[in-house]
Enzyme design. Structure first.
Site, short mmCIF file in Angstrom:
data_model
loop_
_atom_site.label_atom_id
_atom_site.label_comp_id
_atom_site.label_asym_id
_atom_site.label_seq_id
_atom_site.Cartn_x
_atom_site.Cartn_y
_atom_site.Cartn_z
N SER A 61 -16.91 10.83 -15.57
CA SER A 61 -15.58 11.51 -15.08
C SER A 61 -14.45 10.52 -15.43
O SER A 61 -14.43 9.26 -15.18
CB SER A 61 -15.74 11.86 -13.78
OG SER A 61 -16.51 12.99 -13.53
N HIS A 116 -14.19 16.31 -17.78
CA HIS A 116 -15.43 16.35 -18.72
C HIS A 116 -14.95 17.20 -19.90
O HIS A 116 -14.88 18.65 -19.64
CB HIS A 116 -16.42 16.79 -18.15
CG HIS A 116 -17.02 15.63 -17.15
ND1 HIS A 116 -17.91 14.86 -17.65
CD2 HIS A 116 -16.86 15.44 -16.03
CE1 HIS A 116 -18.29 13.92 -16.57
NE2 HIS A 116 -17.66 14.37 -15.50
N HIS A 141 -23.76 18.94 -14.74
CA HIS A 141 -23.89 18.48 -13.29
C HIS A 141 -24.98 19.56 -12.52
O HIS A 141 -24.63 20.80 -12.60
CB HIS A 141 -22.83 18.06 -12.39
CG HIS A 141 -22.01 17.06 -13.09
ND1 HIS A 141 -21.15 17.48 -13.90
CD2 HIS A 141 -21.87 15.62 -12.74
CE1 HIS A 141 -20.39 16.33 -14.20
NE2 HIS A 141 -20.91 15.49 -13.52
N TYR A 148 -24.63 20.33 -9.38
CA TYR A 148 -23.97 21.13 -8.57
C TYR A 148 -23.28 22.26 -9.25
O TYR A 148 -22.77 23.05 -8.44
CB TYR A 148 -22.93 20.30 -7.77
CG TYR A 148 -21.92 19.59 -8.54
CD1 TYR A 148 -20.91 20.28 -9.18
CD2 TYR A 148 -22.05 18.06 -8.84
CE1 TYR A 148 -19.96 19.58 -10.11
CE2 TYR A 148 -21.11 17.53 -9.40
CZ TYR A 148 -19.93 18.00 -10.02
OH TYR A 148 -19.16 17.34 -10.79
N GLU A 149 -23.14 22.14 -10.37
CA GLU A 149 -22.48 23.37 -11.12
C GLU A 149 -23.44 24.53 -11.26
O GLU A 149 -23.14 25.61 -11.48
CB GLU A 149 -22.30 23.07 -12.52
CG GLU A 149 -21.20 22.07 -12.83
CD GLU A 149 -20.72 21.66 -14.32
OE1 GLU A 149 -20.23 22.47 -15.03
OE2 GLU A 149 -21.53 20.57 -14.62
N ALA A 187 -18.61 7.78 -12.99
CA ALA A 187 -17.62 7.16 -11.89
C ALA A 187 -18.44 7.29 -10.77
O ALA A 187 -19.13 8.18 -10.48
CB ALA A 187 -16.41 8.06 -11.79
N MET A 246 -23.03 11.49 -8.60
CA MET A 246 -23.62 13.00 -8.60
C MET A 246 -24.23 13.09 -10.03
O MET A 246 -24.37 14.30 -10.43
CB MET A 246 -22.40 13.58 -8.36
CG MET A 246 -21.69 13.89 -7.04
SD MET A 246 -20.31 14.67 -6.70
CE MET A 246 -19.61 14.00 -5.43
N SER A 247 -24.56 12.17 -10.92
CA SER A 247 -25.27 12.19 -12.09
C SER A 247 -25.99 11.16 -12.52
O SER A 247 -26.59 10.39 -11.71
CB SER A 247 -23.86 12.44 -13.11
OG SER A 247 -23.28 11.16 -13.12
N ASN A 250 -13.73 4.27 -6.74
CA ASN A 250 -13.29 4.45 -5.63
C ASN A 250 -14.35 3.76 -4.47
O ASN A 250 -15.67 3.59 -4.92
CB ASN A 250 -13.13 5.94 -5.03
CG ASN A 250 -14.03 6.81 -5.19
OD1 ASN A 250 -14.48 7.35 -6.19
ND2 ASN A 250 -15.03 6.91 -4.15
N HIS A 259 -10.88 14.09 -6.09
CA HIS A 259 -11.31 13.91 -7.49
C HIS A 259 -10.35 13.54 -8.51
O HIS A 259 -10.66 12.81 -9.66
CB HIS A 259 -12.05 15.35 -7.77
CG HIS A 259 -12.65 15.27 -9.30
ND1 HIS A 259 -13.64 14.48 -9.53
CD2 HIS A 259 -12.28 15.99 -10.50
CE1 HIS A 259 -14.06 14.69 -10.95
NE2 HIS A 259 -13.41 15.52 -11.38
#
Length: 271
Positions: free
Chosen positions: A32, A63, A85, A87-88, A115, A209-210, A233, A244
Site C-alpha cells: 500500500s 494498489h 487481499h 479481506y476482499e 505497509a 494484512m498481507s 504507522n 488508511h
C-alpha cells in the site's frame, strides 16, 4: 470471484507473450502506497491486471492493479503494482496469483513489500523492517485443499543473511532498518489494542494484512523470498488514530528512502 485468480495458465501464456523474450529473474510485489517505485523503472512496459486472463482489477486504494517489466538498479524485474487481499473476499490461494505467475514465468527471487503497523517498542513510523520470520494465527493457509499441498519447511523462509551488511549501508543514509517477525491478521479492520498486546507478547515486531500467504506459496515453488515492511504507522494502542489514507500518504513520503533501500538490497541479495 471463485474462478478468478485460481488457474493462471492463461495468464501465464498472455504475460509470456507480452514479455517478448525478456526473462526477469526477480519479481517485486508492492504494498500500500509504495507504487511510486514503478516510476523508477527504465525501458518499462505496462500491462493492466484487467487485461490479464483470470486476473481482476485491484479493489483497494493504493494498489493500482498494474504489472510492469523494466530495469531498476541494473536488474530486470517483474513489478506487481498492487496485490489481492483475503479481506476482499478472495481465498488465501487466490491472493497468491501474482506469486504463482512470477514462478511460472521463471523468476527465481521474490521481494514482497507491505505497509505495516509497528508493534515493537523501538519502532517508529517511517522505519523499515526486514522480515525474519512470521506468525500466522488466522487459521488460513493458501495450500489447504490444493494438490500442491506438501509439508513445506518454513524454517528458513525469508532471506536475511545480508541484514547486518544492509543495515550498515543504510545507516550511512539515515534509513532505519529493523529485523523482526511479521504477524498476519485478516483485516479489513485494524487490530484492537488487546490483539496488538497479544501479538507483542508472542514476539511480533509488526503486523500486516498481507504478505504471509504469498511467502508460503513462494516457498512451495522454491523461490528465494525476501520481505520488507514499511512501518507506515504504529499499531493500535501505540498511536491515537489509524486511517488508511494516512498509510497511503506515509508510503508516498517513503518513496525516496525505499529506492535507496532497494539499491542497497540488490547489492547484497543476488541471484
Amino acid at each position: 470471484m471463485m474462478t478468478l485468480l485460481d488457474d493462471i495458465s492463461q495468464a501465464t501464456a498472455k504475460v509470456k507473450g507480452w514479455l517478448a523474450g525478456r526473462k526477469p529473474q526477480l519479481a517485486i510485489v508492492l504494498g500500500s502506497g509504495l507504487g511510486a517505485i514503478s516510476e523508477q523503472l527504465q525501458d518499462a512496459d505496462h500491462l493492466n491486471y484487467v487485461d490479464i486472463p483470470n486476473f481482476a482489477a485491484s479493489g483497494v486504494s493504493g494498489h493500482a492493479g498494474c504489472l510492469h517489466c523494466g530495469k531498476i538498479f541494473g536488474r530486470l524485474v517483474l513489478l506487481f503494482q498492487g496485490r489481492y487481499h483475503f479481506y476482499e473476499g478472495y481465498s488465501a490461494w487466490q491472493v497468491t496469483a501474482p506469486v504463482r505467475l512470477a514462478a511460472e514465468l521463471g523468476c527465481k527471487q521474490l521481494l514482497l513489500t507491505n505497509a505495516a503497523g509497528g508493534i515493537a517498542d523501538q519502532m517508529q513510523a517511517g522505519d523499515f523492517m526486514l522480515v525474519s520470520d512470521h506468525i500466522n494465527l488466522t487459521g488460513q493457509n493458501p495450500l489447504i485443499g490444493r494438490p500442491e499441498r506438501e509439508f513445506v519447511d518454513l524454517s528458513n523462509l525469508y532471506a536475511q543473511d545480508f541484514y547486518f551488511d544492509l543495515n550498515r549501508e543504510l545507516q550511512q543514509q539515515a534509513i532505519r532498518l529493523h529485523s523482526g517477525v511479521l504477524a498476519w491478521m485478516l483485516g479489513p479492520n485494524y487490530e484492537t489494542p488487546a490483539e496488538i498486546n497479544m501479538l507483542q507478547a508472542l514476539g511480533a515486531s509488526a503486523v500486516s494484512m498481507s504478505t504471509i500467504p504469498e511467502a508460503i506459496v513462494a516457498k512451495r515453488y522454491q523461490l528465494d523470498v525476501a520481505a520488507i515492511s514499511y512501518i507506515s504507522n504504529l499499531a493500535a494502542g501505540k498511536t491515537d488514530n489509524l486511517d488508511h489514507q494516512d498509510v497511503l500518504a506515509s508510503g508516498k513520503n517513503a518513496a525516496q528512502q525505499m529506492e535507496k533501500l532497494l539499491a542497497a538490497l540488490f547489492d547484497f541479495w543476488s541471484v
